[in-house]
Scaffold this motif. Structure first.
Motif, PDB file in Angstrom:
ATOM      1  N   ALA A  97      39.710  26.243  34.902  1.00 24.16           N
ATOM      2  CA  ALA A  97      40.357  27.625  35.387  1.00 24.16           C
ATOM      3  C   ALA A  97      40.634  28.500  34.083  1.00 24.16           C
ATOM      4  CB  ALA A  97      41.475  27.494  36.217  1.00 24.16           C
ATOM      5  N   TYR A 126      36.526  30.956  41.820  1.00 25.16           N
ATOM      6  CA  TYR A 126      37.606  30.814  42.733  1.00 25.16           C
ATOM      7  C   TYR A 126      37.429  29.601  43.898  1.00 25.16           C
ATOM      8  CZ  TYR A 126      38.963  34.990  40.509  1.00 25.16           C
ATOM      9  OH  TYR A 126      39.157  35.987  39.626  1.00 25.16           O
ATOM     10  N   TRP A 177      42.026  37.281  43.078  1.00 21.36           N
ATOM     11  CA  TRP A 177      40.680  37.172  42.668  1.00 21.36           C
ATOM     12  C   TRP A 177      40.228  38.631  42.049  1.00 21.36           C
ATOM     13  CZ3 TRP A 177      37.436  40.575  45.469  1.00 21.36           C
ATOM     14  CH2 TRP A 177      37.924  40.768  46.771  1.00 21.36           C
ATOM     15  N   CYS A 186      34.022  37.471  38.873  1.00 22.74           N
ATOM     16  CA  CYS A 186      33.081  37.124  39.682  1.00 22.74           C
ATOM     17  C   CYS A 186      31.623  37.413  39.233  1.00 22.74           C
ATOM     18  CB  CYS A 186      32.858  37.696  41.193  1.00 22.74           C
ATOM     19  SG  CYS A 186      34.526  37.080  42.290  1.00 22.74           S
TER      20      CYS A 186
END
Length: 393
Positions: free
Chosen positions: A18, A149, A322, A327
């Motif tokens: 993470a 995520y 998020w 992403c």
């Protein structure tokens, strides 16, 4: 980078933590260009038609409650698509195209790629001298984008991507077949039927059986750094007060307002816009050039009792844990990882299986060399590759 293979034949390529993704928040952002639709296809079963596409029109329901159980006994489920057809629509676009889509990506001469660039474009000169083409599907790209995520160990979070590198083109896809024929699974399609009409001036016809085997797909194009992406994905319909007569003019099609519908269980104790599914919704809808999302809340009996909620797709990331840039950055990381590991491969049948293992928190690789049960490029497309790239592959 670890290369030792474990007992299942997988090599660990990268480990995911993470902290790695959190650090990237402060990195300079870059973007996935807004996707453009290249072509539309109407499907009936396995048959695709691009000459007579009629996208349905969104009509917001005028009365409640909405019973999603209506007509369930006549519901027509989608037929099983074989593994070898998982890139079907994208490859069909290449085969149908009068333009030689693949050939430019085979040239070793970077001058051939300057048609969209100027000689003094310094940002382009700093990039790789050769553009890279990726053929894929939206579900695959979306599944990659959400991995940062999905670090909790769960079979649901695990993802598998299949890749073939042939004639300078990277083909990546995932495979999933939903064999769920329960009433709950049919609710989504029944909800869609209640929201879309064949005519913008007519209410949706909910008396006919829902046919999951009839659907629409678009083929999209976008760019991410040095990668040109062409991929396919399903579309729901459009918002328009007048009928669109020409579905072949892609310039006009890309100006339309596309909308999608989703269902959630009704819960009075949470803000459904904070639902974890919002991340999936944003990635899939952004990749499909969709402007708006309309959500219905169903109770346990399959009844929608409250008005639908609608929101622009661009607003979905607001106030979420998020971040879109995380992403998008991870999508680039995966594309670079796949391309690097397959750069020396030039076989239409060899498949590299890239697996995100949420339990081991890593990306691992297994190679399927030559023609195997994992090979997914069809012979017609392989032949087109040879001809369009003018290369003995």
């Amino acid at each position: 980078m670890a290369t030792a293979a474990n007992k299942n034949g997988y090599e660990v390529l990268i480990e995911l933590q993470a902290s790695v993704f959190n650090d990237e928040i402060s990195s300079p952002p870059f973007y996935l260009n807004r996707p453009k639709i290249l072509k539309l296809y109407a499907y009936q079963g396995f048959e695709a038609n691009s000459s007579d596409v009629r996208l349905p029109y969104f009509i917001e329901p005028r009365s409640y409650p909405i019973d999603l159980n209506k007509g369930f006994e006549k519901f027509i489920y989608r037929r099983h698509w074989e593994f070898s057809k998982m890139l079907e629509t994208t490859l069909k676009y290449i085969l149908d195209s009068e333009e030689n889509v693949l050939q430019p990506y085979m040239s070793e001469n970077p001058e051939e790629h300057r048609s969209l660039k100027t000689e003094d474009d310094e940002s382009y000169q700093r990039q790789n001298s050769k553009r890279k083409l990726v053929l894929s599907n939206r579900g695959c790209l979306s599944n990659i984008m959400i991995i940062p995520y999905r670090l909790v160990a769960s079979k649901y979070n695990d993802k598998t991507i299949f890749a073939t590198h042939y004639c300078g083109v990277l083909h990546i896809s995932d495979y999933s077949y939903n064999n769920n024929t329960t009433r709950g699974n049919a609710y989504h399609n029944k909800f869609q039927q209640t929201c879309f009409s064949d005519d913008p001036d007519l209410d949706p016809n909910t008396d006919v059986p829902v046919n999951e085997d009839e659907f629409f797909r678009g083929v999209f194009q976008t760019t991410l750094k040095e990668f040109d992406l062409i991929y396919s994905g399903e579309l729901s319909g459009i918002v328009s007060n007048h009928k669109i007569d020409d579905m072949q003019n892609m310039e006009n099609i890309n100006e339309l307002q596309f909308i999608s519908t989703k269902l959630l269980w009704n819960s009075k104790h949470s803000n459904f816009w904070k639902n974890p599914k919002c991340l999936n919704w944003w990635t899939t809808l952004y990749l499909a050039n969709t402007s708006d999302l309309c959500v219905g809340l169903k109770d346990r009996d399959g009844i929608i009792r409250t008005p639908l909620q609608r929101k622009p797709v661009k607003d979905l990331p607001k106030n979420q844990i998020w971040k879109p840039q995380i992403c998008i950055r991870f999508l680039l990381t995966m594309l670079e990882l796949i391309e690097k590991n397959m750069s020396s491969v030039n076989c239409p049948y060899t498949v590299y299986e890239f697996v995100y293992d949420s339990f081991a928190k890593c990306i691992k690789l297994k190679k399927h060399i030559g023609k195997t049960e994992y090979s997914f490029l069809n012979e017609e497309y392989i032949d087109r590759c040879r001809k369009q790239t003018s290369m003995s592959c």
